[in-house]
Enzyme design. Structure first.
Site, PDB file in Angstrom:
ATOM      1  CB  SER A 137      -1.064   0.175   1.452  1.00 38.46           C
ATOM      2  OG  SER A 137      -1.446   1.614   1.586  1.00 38.46           O
ATOM      3  CE1 TYR A 150      -4.742  -2.310   5.291  1.00 41.74           C
ATOM      4  CE2 TYR A 150      -3.446  -0.461   4.392  1.00 41.74           C
ATOM      5  CZ  TYR A 150      -4.145  -1.394   4.130  1.00 41.74           C
ATOM      6  OH  TYR A 150      -3.504  -2.135   2.971  1.00 41.74           O
TER       7      TYR A 150
END
Length: 232
Positions: A137, A150
Site C-alpha cells: 500500500s 495499517y
C-alpha cells in the site's frame, strides 16, 4: 505465464477475488481462502480450477490445511498474500490507537503471511516458477493521518518481503502496491464517503498479471508504474 497452482488469501471479495478469477481463466488451480466461507463459496462458484478453503490465516491449523490442499493439487507455484486487516473504523490517530486492535492488524498483515510463507517455501523452491507476492500500500511509504497502524503493518510486510527476496534468490518475491481501489476495506477507511471514483479491483489485476508474466527481478512494484511502463 501460467502458474499450475496458486494460493490466494483474502479471495472472497475485492482484489483477491478479481485475481482469483483472472488466474482461473488462465488455467491455474487456485486454492482460494477467506474467513467468510459462505461468501467465498458463492463468489467462486463456477470458476474452473478454484478450490475454496474457508478459514482464518491467523490460525496455525488452517495455514497447515491450506498448504496441504495445495500439495494435494501437485505443489505450489504462486503464493499471494492478499488478506489484510484495516483496523478500527473510523481510522484513529496514533494517540488513541487501541493496542489490542493494532496487534490484530499485525497478526493478519505481517505474522500470518510470514508463517504461511514458511510452510510454503519447500514447494515454492521446488517449482520452476516459484513466486511470492505481498499486497502492499502507499500507506507503507507515505505518512497519512489515521493510517499509522495499517501503514506500519504494510511497511513491516514490505520489509519482510524484501528480505525474503534476498534470502531466496531462486524465487521471485514481490511487494505489489495496487493503489486505491473501490473495495469494502477502502470504504471502511472512509465511512459515509463516496469512493466511487476509485478503480474497480478487476481493472488493477492486469498490472499484477504483467508483473507475473514478465518476471522481473524481485522488488517492490506499483500498479501505476506497471500500467505505464516496463517492469525492468
Amino acid at each position: 505465464m501460467t502458474f499450475e497452482t496458486a494460493i490466494v488469501t483474502g479471495a472472497g471479495q475485492g482484489f483477491g477475488l478479481a485475481l482469483t478469477t483472472a488466474l482461473s481463466s488462465r488455467g491455474t488451480t487456485v486454492v482460494a481462502c477467506a474467513r467468510d466461507g459462505g461468501r467465498l463459496r458463492a463468489a467462486t462458484a463456477g470458476l474452473p480450477g478454484v478450490v475454496a478453503v474457508p478459514g482464518d490465516v491467523t490460525d496455525p491449523a488452517f495455514r497447515e490445511a491450506l498448504v496441504a490442499t495445495a500439495r494435494r493439487h501437485g505443489g505450489l507455484d504462486l503464493l499471494v498474500h492478499n488478506a489484510g486487516e484495516l483496523g478500527p473504523s473510523p481510522l484513529p490517530v496514533l494517540e488513541h490507537y487501541p493496542l489490542d486492535a493494532l496487534r490484530g492488524v499485525f497478526e493478519t498483515t505481517v505474522l500470518a503471511p510470514l508463517a504461511l510463507t514458511q510452510l510454503a517455501l519447500p514447494m515454492l523452491r521446488a517449482s520452476a516458477t516459484g513466486t511470492v507476492v505481498s499486497l502492499s500500500s502507499d500507506a507503507a511509504v507515505e505518512a497519512y493521518p489515521g493510517w499509522g497502524g495499517y501503514g506500519a503493518a504494510k511497511a513491516a510486510l514490505d520489509q519482510l518481503t524484501a528480505v525474503l527476496a534476498v534470502e531466496e534468490p531462486s524465487l521471485r518475491v514481490h511487494a505489489f502496491d495496487p493503489g486505491d481501489m473501490r473495495t469494502a476495506m477502502h470504504q471502511r477507511a472512509f465511512p459515509g464517503e463516496d469512493i466511487s471514483d476509485r478503480p474497480e479491483p478487476a481493472t488493477v489485476v492486469p498490472a499484477l498479471l504483467r508483473l507475473l508474466d514478465e518476471r522481473p527481478p524481485s522488488g517492490r512494484h506499483r500498479a501505476a508504474d506497471l500500467a505505464a511502463g516496463s517492469t525492468r
